[in-house]
Design a protein around this motif. Structure first.
Motif, PDB file in Angstrom:
ATOM      1  N   GLN A 146     -55.819  13.173  60.752  1.00  0.00           N
ATOM      2  CA  GLN A 146     -56.255  11.827  60.388  1.00  0.00           C
ATOM      3  C   GLN A 146     -57.243  11.870  59.224  1.00  0.00           C
ATOM      4  OE1 GLN A 146     -57.319   9.117  63.712  1.00  0.00           O
ATOM      5  NE2 GLN A 146     -56.630  10.799  65.024  1.00  0.00           N
ATOM      6  N   ALA A 147     -58.208  12.757  59.309  1.00  0.00           N
ATOM      7  CA  ALA A 147     -59.206  12.863  58.250  1.00  0.00           C
ATOM      8  C   ALA A 147     -58.552  13.281  56.934  1.00  0.00           C
ATOM      9  CB  ALA A 147     -60.292  13.873  58.648  1.00  0.00           C
ATOM     10  N   ARG A 148     -57.597  14.202  57.007  1.00  0.00           N
ATOM     11  CA  ARG A 148     -56.911  14.657  55.799  1.00  0.00           C
ATOM     12  C   ARG A 148     -56.087  13.515  55.192  1.00  0.00           C
ATOM     13  NH1 ARG A 148     -56.471  19.804  54.717  1.00  0.00           N
ATOM     14  NH2 ARG A 148     -56.537  20.408  56.925  1.00  0.00           N
ATOM     15  N   PHE A 149     -55.392  12.780  56.066  1.00  0.00           N
ATOM     16  CA  PHE A 149     -54.639  11.623  55.592  1.00  0.00           C
ATOM     17  C   PHE A 149     -55.563  10.628  54.895  1.00  0.00           C
ATOM     18  CE2 PHE A 149     -53.315   7.248  56.090  1.00  0.00           C
ATOM     19  CZ  PHE A 149     -51.979   7.257  55.736  1.00  0.00           C
ATOM     20  N   LEU A 150     -56.676  10.301  55.544  1.00  0.00           N
ATOM     21  CA  LEU A 150     -57.589   9.304  54.981  1.00  0.00           C
ATOM     22  C   LEU A 150     -58.161   9.771  53.648  1.00  0.00           C
ATOM     23  CD1 LEU A 150     -59.415   8.211  58.251  1.00  0.00           C
ATOM     24  CD2 LEU A 150     -57.932   6.784  56.834  1.00  0.00           C
ATOM     25  N   VAL A 193     -51.741  13.783  41.678  1.00  0.00           N
ATOM     26  CA  VAL A 193     -50.484  13.620  42.415  1.00  0.00           C
ATOM     27  C   VAL A 193     -50.222  14.837  43.293  1.00  0.00           C
ATOM     28  CG1 VAL A 193     -47.969  13.560  42.165  1.00  0.00           C
ATOM     29  CG2 VAL A 193     -49.397  12.011  40.810  1.00  0.00           C
ATOM     30  N   GLU A 194     -50.332  16.020  42.721  1.00  0.00           N
ATOM     31  CA  GLU A 194     -50.027  17.228  43.482  1.00  0.00           C
ATOM     32  C   GLU A 194     -51.036  17.462  44.598  1.00  0.00           C
ATOM     33  OE1 GLU A 194     -47.355  19.023  43.520  1.00  0.00           O
ATOM     34  OE2 GLU A 194     -46.503  17.739  41.957  1.00  0.00           O
ATOM     35  N   PHE A 195     -52.297  17.126  44.347  1.00  0.00           N
ATOM     36  CA  PHE A 195     -53.299  17.289  45.405  1.00  0.00           C
ATOM     37  C   PHE A 195     -52.967  16.398  46.593  1.00  0.00           C
ATOM     38  CE2 PHE A 195     -57.152  15.903  47.591  1.00  0.00           C
ATOM     39  CZ  PHE A 195     -57.698  17.119  47.956  1.00  0.00           C
ATOM     40  N   ILE A 196     -52.692  15.122  46.328  1.00  0.00           N
ATOM     41  CA  ILE A 196     -52.379  14.198  47.417  1.00  0.00           C
ATOM     42  C   ILE A 196     -51.092  14.616  48.125  1.00  0.00           C
ATOM     43  CG2 ILE A 196     -51.764  11.818  47.973  1.00  0.00           C
ATOM     44  CD1 ILE A 196     -53.554  10.915  45.690  1.00  0.00           C
ATOM     45  N   ALA A 197     -50.086  15.006  47.352  1.00  0.00           N
ATOM     46  CA  ALA A 197     -48.808  15.404  47.944  1.00  0.00           C
ATOM     47  C   ALA A 197     -48.979  16.592  48.885  1.00  0.00           C
ATOM     48  CB  ALA A 197     -47.806  15.741  46.843  1.00  0.00           C
ATOM     49  N   GLU A 198     -49.745  17.581  48.470  1.00  0.00           N
ATOM     50  CA  GLU A 198     -49.963  18.754  49.315  1.00  0.00           C
ATOM     51  C   GLU A 198     -50.805  18.411  50.535  1.00  0.00           C
ATOM     52  OE1 GLU A 198     -48.657  21.884  49.155  1.00  0.00           O
ATOM     53  OE2 GLU A 198     -47.365  20.866  47.695  1.00  0.00           O
ATOM     54  N   GLU A 199     -51.805  17.545  50.349  1.00  0.00           N
ATOM     55  CA  GLU A 199     -52.626  17.139  51.485  1.00  0.00           C
ATOM     56  C   GLU A 199     -51.809  16.364  52.514  1.00  0.00           C
ATOM     57  OE1 GLU A 199     -56.515  17.366  52.072  1.00  0.00           O
ATOM     58  OE2 GLU A 199     -55.443  19.145  51.390  1.00  0.00           O
ATOM     59  N   MET A 200     -50.955  15.481  52.028  1.00  0.00           N
ATOM     60  CA  MET A 200     -50.134  14.697  52.950  1.00  0.00           C
ATOM     61  C   MET A 200     -49.093  15.578  53.648  1.00  0.00           C
ATOM     62  SD  MET A 200     -51.224  11.681  53.301  1.00  0.00           S
ATOM     63  CE  MET A 200     -52.105  10.312  52.555  1.00  0.00           C
ATOM     64  N   LYS A 201     -48.607  16.579  52.972  1.00  0.00           N
ATOM     65  CA  LYS A 201     -47.677  17.505  53.615  1.00  0.00           C
ATOM     66  C   LYS A 201     -48.376  18.274  54.737  1.00  0.00           C
ATOM     67  CE  LYS A 201     -46.019  21.136  51.361  1.00  0.00           C
ATOM     68  NZ  LYS A 201     -45.171  21.949  50.459  1.00  0.00           N
ATOM     69  N   GLN A 202     -49.604  18.699  54.481  1.00  0.00           N
ATOM     70  CA  GLN A 202     -50.360  19.389  55.514  1.00  0.00           C
ATOM     71  C   GLN A 202     -50.721  18.436  56.655  1.00  0.00           C
ATOM     72  OE1 GLN A 202     -50.956  22.529  56.059  1.00  0.00           O
ATOM     73  NE2 GLN A 202     -52.183  22.125  57.881  1.00  0.00           N
ATOM     74  N   ALA A 203     -51.098  17.202  56.308  1.00  0.00           N
ATOM     75  CA  ALA A 203     -51.412  16.204  57.339  1.00  0.00           C
ATOM     76  C   ALA A 203     -50.205  15.948  58.225  1.00  0.00           C
ATOM     77  CB  ALA A 203     -51.890  14.911  56.694  1.00  0.00           C
ATOM     78  N   ALA A 224     -47.864   9.890  56.590  1.00  0.00           N
ATOM     79  CA  ALA A 224     -48.294  10.883  55.594  1.00  0.00           C
ATOM     80  C   ALA A 224     -47.176  11.168  54.595  1.00  0.00           C
ATOM     81  CB  ALA A 224     -48.735  12.165  56.295  1.00  0.00           C
ATOM     82  N   LEU A 225     -45.958  11.326  55.095  1.00  0.00           N
ATOM     83  CA  LEU A 225     -44.843  11.634  54.201  1.00  0.00           C
ATOM     84  C   LEU A 225     -44.464  10.426  53.346  1.00  0.00           C
ATOM     85  CD1 LEU A 225     -42.607  13.771  56.576  1.00  0.00           C
ATOM     86  CD2 LEU A 225     -44.181  14.571  54.792  1.00  0.00           C
ATOM     87  N   ALA A 226     -44.654   9.226  53.868  1.00  0.00           N
ATOM     88  CA  ALA A 226     -44.342   8.026  53.098  1.00  0.00           C
ATOM     89  C   ALA A 226     -45.311   7.853  51.941  1.00  0.00           C
ATOM     90  CB  ALA A 226     -44.370   6.798  54.005  1.00  0.00           C
ATOM     91  N   VAL A 227     -46.592   8.087  52.171  1.00  0.00           N
ATOM     92  CA  VAL A 227     -47.561   8.022  51.074  1.00  0.00           C
ATOM     93  C   VAL A 227     -47.240   9.092  50.040  1.00  0.00           C
ATOM     94  CG1 VAL A 227     -49.994   8.226  50.431  1.00  0.00           C
ATOM     95  CG2 VAL A 227     -49.361   7.021  52.530  1.00  0.00           C
ATOM     96  N   ARG A 228     -46.887  10.265  50.503  1.00  0.00           N
ATOM     97  CA  ARG A 228     -46.485  11.344  49.586  1.00  0.00           C
ATOM     98  C   ARG A 228     -45.331  10.889  48.697  1.00  0.00           C
ATOM     99  NH1 ARG A 228     -42.706  15.672  50.651  1.00  0.00           N
ATOM    100  NH2 ARG A 228     -43.098  17.519  49.350  1.00  0.00           N
ATOM    101  N   ALA A 229     -44.357  10.180  49.279  1.00  0.00           N
ATOM    102  CA  ALA A 229     -43.214   9.695  48.498  1.00  0.00           C
ATOM    103  C   ALA A 229     -43.651   8.671  47.463  1.00  0.00           C
ATOM    104  CB  ALA A 229     -42.174   9.087  49.437  1.00  0.00           C
ATOM    105  N   ALA A 271     -37.500  11.370  44.836  1.00  0.00           N
ATOM    106  CA  ALA A 271     -36.333  11.073  45.676  1.00  0.00           C
ATOM    107  C   ALA A 271     -36.323  11.948  46.931  1.00  0.00           C
ATOM    108  CB  ALA A 271     -35.049  11.276  44.874  1.00  0.00           C
ATOM    109  N   ALA A 272     -36.608  13.230  46.764  1.00  0.00           N
ATOM    110  CA  ALA A 272     -36.617  14.139  47.908  1.00  0.00           C
ATOM    111  C   ALA A 272     -37.704  13.755  48.904  1.00  0.00           C
ATOM    112  CB  ALA A 272     -36.812  15.575  47.426  1.00  0.00           C
ATOM    113  N   ALA A 273     -38.856  13.341  48.393  1.00  0.00           N
ATOM    114  CA  ALA A 273     -39.950  12.942  49.285  1.00  0.00           C
ATOM    115  C   ALA A 273     -39.588  11.690  50.074  1.00  0.00           C
ATOM    116  CB  ALA A 273     -41.226  12.718  48.474  1.00  0.00           C
ATOM    117  N   ALA A 274     -38.927  10.735  49.416  1.00  0.00           N
ATOM    118  CA  ALA A 274     -38.474   9.543  50.130  1.00  0.00           C
ATOM    119  C   ALA A 274     -37.413   9.909  51.171  1.00  0.00           C
ATOM    120  CB  ALA A 274     -37.923   8.517  49.140  1.00  0.00           C
TER     121      ALA A 274
END
Length: 683
Positions: A146-150, A193-203, A224-229, A271-274
């Motif tokens: 949750q903290a990582r997502f936020l 972008v890459e920081f958020i994407a990696e954080e959301m993948k870990q979350a 988490a994956l939707a925000v990453r997309a 596209a892959a993230a979505a």
């Protein structure tokens, strides 16, 4: 000895479940005591740890909301809506007069500082919660997720407004360091972008797939994956992908912060993230079943109007067609409060329903979706009657058969019993302009046109009959029409019904049903998937691993996959899918996607950012605003519908309006911070 830190601790014990009721429960000093605690004590105690996490959630309120009225959420108003409370503020907003030294400078100053306060809190929690023996291993993983997502979500909120922002050290910040050491420059947009994407993948690895109904405000793996997309989609968009017009957006070392070289692969990653979200199977579009009968006189819940017959879609059930659903009610109920979060499989992330009264003292005003509705409800129903739809948005809604609305060739005159045969796809009341006839279902769920019936079924006092199921007119001289010496009239003469429930009423003993904030919903992911695929040139393909590396997607401009993204949204709306010639052309499909997003995501703070990321804001937000001629009374009703420019509002769009300006105080505090292009840097 451990460094001491300060934290506001709630007097009452907080349970592990967090369902948003009021930020003030955690932030109002009258309800809290200030206690100096060591980090060891805080992060070995369940209650203190959860209060620390609650602080991060509370910073999603106020200026960080995503759907609300103008005081907190100006990005909910692009070229589709006009707000008339403090009308001068709206005019300043449309001219880009926001920031230090402008008449608009007193608003929207909290987003940046609140976001970074929450980022700091989340970072400390991520680094310390592993040692909490009061929590099970599963709970520790969830809290950390949750903290990582936020933390990543707050960066996402800022990036949409400010562009590239500073990414703070993930090990935390030592505030004992010197001022110079704590001055961080902006990272590049791609780095963000890459920081958020990696954080959301870990979350996503740390968060559960589902929540119970007491924890719906907390993110899940799918969120988490939707925000990453979404982050990847923005990173691939023209504003950030090879945009040489932003070559002067630099840090103080001269490093260019916006990518100067176009990369098609960014679209493939989007596209892959979505697709990661789609393949997860966690979400589906919300629908209501076909209603083949109605209670006599029940104007609030009419019999389903079948869309015009289509040889393919009329004979198939959803999602291959619309035979078994009510398109109007499916769309309306998604937003009206008819269905709660737990029972709505389309909502991916939401602040849920915040208790506005509890937040009022802290935020100075109300910021929930209910307050947005209050600004839409007519005077005659006790509302503020201040948010109106532009004629451009009203005319954008297609006809029931999916063809574009044409003001030049639409039906003329006014609805009556004698012309019902000419308009089989609506429930227009007598006297309504025929230009509003035979429109697609989302039109009737969203547009409070002149003469529309407002149900107000919660009205209960002795004079409730004055408002229940009554038509509302915006002609001059009518109770809801233009009035001198008042702000409470619609500048365009076109009202808004999205988010309004048939129950909603503000007088005669009525009430307003609680509303969900649709911060992120599945329809967005589906259309984003199609958009990203559409941007890949024919013949090109990319091998992209899924988020958990369990499979590899082959990403290309696959028409079947683009159908997969767009068709369900069109079926739910009761309009035909696009033809093969549209899908076969990148440019034609892009135009349709622009249009589809304008309709589907009206009043959801999407249009404002979409126009900017596509770099088409100058032609849309820079165009003049038109509406009905609100000077006309009922005796001159034909003239009411003649398009006129909204008096007193000039519009413009300059390059600086792609991003919000950096706050003056932040520029003074952070010697390494640079201003967005076009705005004053005060050096």
């Amino acid at each position: 000895m451990k460094r001491k830190i300060y934290i506001l601790l709630a007097v009452s014990v907080m349970t592990f479940g967090l369902f948003f009721t009021s930020c003030s429960d955690y932030l109002n000093v009258e309800k809290h005591f200030v206690d100096t605690q060591s980090e060891d004590k805080i992060f070995t105690n369940r209650t203190y740890t959860m209060q620390w996490l609650a602080y991060c959630y509370c910073r999603l309120m106020g200026d960080n909301i995503e759907v609300g009225h103008s005081r907190f959420c100006p990005q909910n108003f692009a070229d589709d809506q006009v707000f008339s409370e403090t009308y001068g503020r709206y005019k300043a907003y449309k001219l880009g007069e926001i920031g230090y030294g402008y008449s608009y400078s007193g608003y929207y100053q909290n987003s940046w500082k609140w976001a970074y306060a929450a980022i700091y809190q989340a970072t400390v929690l991520i680094n310390r919660v592993d040692g909490n023996t009061d929590l099970t291993a599963e709970e520790v993983s969830d809290v950390k997720g949750q903290a990582r997502f936020l933390r990543a979500y707050f960066y996402w909120l800022m990036m949409r407004r400010y562009g590239p922002v500073p990414i703070m050290p993930t090990e935390g910040v030592d505030y004992g360091k010197s001022y110079e050491e704590l001055s961080y420059p902006r990272n590049t947009y791609d780095e963000c972008v890459e920081f958020i994407a990696e954080e959301m993948k870990q979350a996503a690895k740390e968060l559960p797939e589902k929540r119970n109904n007491l924890n719906m405000a907390r993110p899940t793996r799918g969120a988490a994956l939707a925000v990453r997309a979404k982050v990847y989609l923005y990173g691939a968009s023209p504003l950030f992908n090879g945009n040489t017009e932003m070559s002067d957006f630099q840090d103080k070392t001269g490093r260019v912060l916006i990518s100067q070289e176009y990369s098609e692969e960014k679209w493939a990653k989007a596209a892959a993230a979505a697709r990661d979200v789609i393949e997860g199977g966690w979400y589906q579009l919300f629908t209501r079943k076909f209603r083949d009968s109605e209670v006599a006189g029940d104007y609030a819940n009419p019999k389903t109007i079948k869309p015009p017959y289509h040889p393919v879609y009329s004979e198939k059930n959803f999602p291959e067609g619309w035979k078994d659903i009510d398109p109007f009610e499916s769309y309306r109920s998604t937003f009206s409060g008819e269905v709660n979060y737990y029972n709505n499989p389309e909502i991916i992330f939401s602040r849920v329903t915040n208790r506005a009264e509890g937040d009022h003292d802290y935020l100075v005003d109300y910021c929930d979706v209910i307050d947005l509705v209050k600004h839409q409800i007519p005077n005659s129903a006790g509302g503020y009657n201040m948010h109106s739809m532009t004629m451009k948005q009203c005319d954008a809604y297609d006809m029931a058969d999916g063809k574009p609305f044409d003001r030049e060739t639409c039906l003329s005159g006014f609805a009556s019993a004698g012309n019902k045969k000419d308009r089989p796809y609506d429930n227009l009341e007598d006297g309504v302009w025929m230009g509003y006839a035979n429109r697609e279902p989302r039109f009737y769920a969203s547009v409070g046109y002149n003469g529309a019936r407002w149900n107000c079924t919660s009205a209960s006092d002795n004079s409730a009959s004055d408002v229940i199921n009554k038509q509302v007119w915006y002609y001059r001289g009518k109770p809801d029409g233009r009035a001198n010496n008042s702000e409470r009239w619609l500048a365009t003469g076109i009202g808004i019904k999205k988010y309004v429930h048939s129950n909603d009423c503000m007088n005669h003993g009525g009430n307003i049903l609680a509303k969900l904030e649709p911060a992120l919903r599945y329809a967005d992911i589906l259309i984003s998937y199609a958009e990203a695929l559409n941007e890949i040139k024919g013949g090109n393909s990319y091998e992209i691993e899924s988020w958990d590396e369990s499979t590899t997607y082959t990403i290309s401009r696959d028409i079947n996959e683009m159908h997969r993204g767009i068709k369900p949204v069109r079926m739910r709306a009761g309009v035909p899918d696009f033809t093969d010639d549209i899908y076969g052309s990148r440019d034609l499909l892009f135009d349709r996607i622009v249009h589809e997003r304008q309709i589907e995501f009206f009043a959801e703070s999407q249009r404002y950012y979409d126009l900017r990321r596509w770099k088409i804001a100058p032609e849309h937000e820079g165009a003049q605003i038109y509406g009905c001629n609100v000077m006309m009374d009922e005796a001159n009703k034909e003239a009411f519908y003649v398009p006129v420019r909204v008096a007193g509002v000039q519009t413009a769009f300059s390059r600086k309006q792609y991003f919000w300006p950096m706050n003056y105080d932040e520029l003074q505090r952070n010697k390494n911070m640079t201003q967005a292009p076009g705005w004053q840097d005060y050096d």
